[in-house]
Design a protein around this motif. Structure first.
Motif, mmCIF file in Angstrom:
data_model
loop_
_atom_site.group_PDB
_atom_site.id
_atom_site.type_symbol
_atom_site.label_atom_id
_atom_site.label_comp_id
_atom_site.label_asym_id
_atom_site.label_seq_id
_atom_site.Cartn_x
_atom_site.Cartn_y
_atom_site.Cartn_z
ATOM 1 N N GLY A 1 0.782 -1.228 0.000
ATOM 2 C CA GLY A 1 0.000 0.000 0.000
ATOM 3 C C GLY A 1 0.810 1.272 0.000
ATOM 4 O O GLY A 1 0.307 2.328 -0.378
ATOM 5 N N GLU A 2 2.065 1.199 0.405
ATOM 6 C CA GLU A 2 2.904 2.397 0.433
ATOM 7 C C GLU A 2 3.838 2.480 -0.777
ATOM 8 O O GLU A 2 4.451 3.517 -0.990
ATOM 9 N N THR B 1 -0.557 -6.094 -7.029
ATOM 10 C CA THR B 1 0.090 -5.509 -5.857
ATOM 11 C C THR B 1 0.663 -6.661 -5.036
ATOM 12 O O THR B 1 0.598 -7.819 -5.460
ATOM 13 N N THR B 2 1.196 -6.380 -3.869
ATOM 14 C CA THR B 2 1.560 -7.449 -2.935
ATOM 15 C C THR B 2 0.578 -7.482 -1.780
ATOM 16 O O THR B 2 0.821 -8.132 -0.776
ATOM 17 N N LEU B 3 -0.543 -6.799 -1.932
ATOM 18 C CA LEU B 3 -1.588 -6.841 -0.915
ATOM 19 C C LEU B 3 -2.288 -8.189 -1.013
ATOM 20 O O LEU B 3 -2.702 -8.604 -2.090
ATOM 21 N N ALA B 4 -2.409 -8.869 0.100
ATOM 22 C CA ALA B 4 -3.026 -10.189 0.108
ATOM 23 C C ALA B 4 -4.528 -10.071 -0.116
ATOM 24 O O ALA B 4 -5.152 -9.105 0.307
ATOM 25 N N LEU C 1 -4.771 -5.522 -8.468
ATOM 26 C CA LEU C 1 -5.130 -6.874 -8.062
ATOM 27 C C LEU C 1 -4.313 -7.335 -6.855
ATOM 28 O O LEU C 1 -3.100 -7.131 -6.810
ATOM 29 N N PRO C 2 -4.976 -7.986 -5.893
ATOM 30 C CA PRO C 2 -4.229 -8.582 -4.786
ATOM 31 C C PRO C 2 -3.572 -9.876 -5.256
ATOM 32 O O PRO C 2 -3.881 -10.376 -6.339
ATOM 33 N N ALA D 1 -7.354 -23.554 0.713
ATOM 34 C CA ALA D 1 -7.656 -22.582 1.773
ATOM 35 C C ALA D 1 -7.960 -21.201 1.177
ATOM 36 O O ALA D 1 -8.898 -20.532 1.601
ATOM 37 N N TRP D 2 -7.178 -20.790 0.194
ATOM 38 C CA TRP D 2 -7.410 -19.485 -0.436
ATOM 39 C C TRP D 2 -8.734 -19.474 -1.177
ATOM 40 O O TRP D 2 -9.442 -18.475 -1.178
#
Length: 89
Positions: free
Chosen positions: A30-31, A51-54, A66-67, A85-86
């Motif tokens: 996010g940063e 992104t690297t946002l999960a 996209l996460p 699980a995801w």
């Protein structure tokens, strides 16, 4: 940012001999990226960007934000367990 993205995209397309349509923001938490980064990706013609946002991808996601999920050096059983699980998420 747009100059860097455009130059990198052009160089990769030249090396690969085909269009580069997808981007992964380096250190895309996010940063590490913002609206300027997203607009640069859009102007460069990328169809998607991760992104690297999960998180899980759904039809509601912005295709340029996209996460994604972190994948480690897991064996096949661990990967299968994580995928289930995801999916159930």
């Amino acid at each position: 940012q747009i100059e860097t993205m455009a130059r990198s995209k052009t160089e990769l397309e030249s090396l690969l001999g085909r269009p580069v349509r997808h981007l992964a923001y380096p250190y895309g938490d996010g940063e590490a990226f913002d609206a300027v980064s997203v607009e640069a990706a859009r102007q460069c013609g990328f169809e998607t960007a991760c992104t690297t946002l999960a998180g899980r991808v759904t039809h509601l996601n912005d295709r340029l934000r996209l996460p994604r999920q972190m994948v480690r050096n897991w064996d096949a059983d661990e990967i299968a367990d994580r995928l289930w699980a995801w999916r159930a998420g």
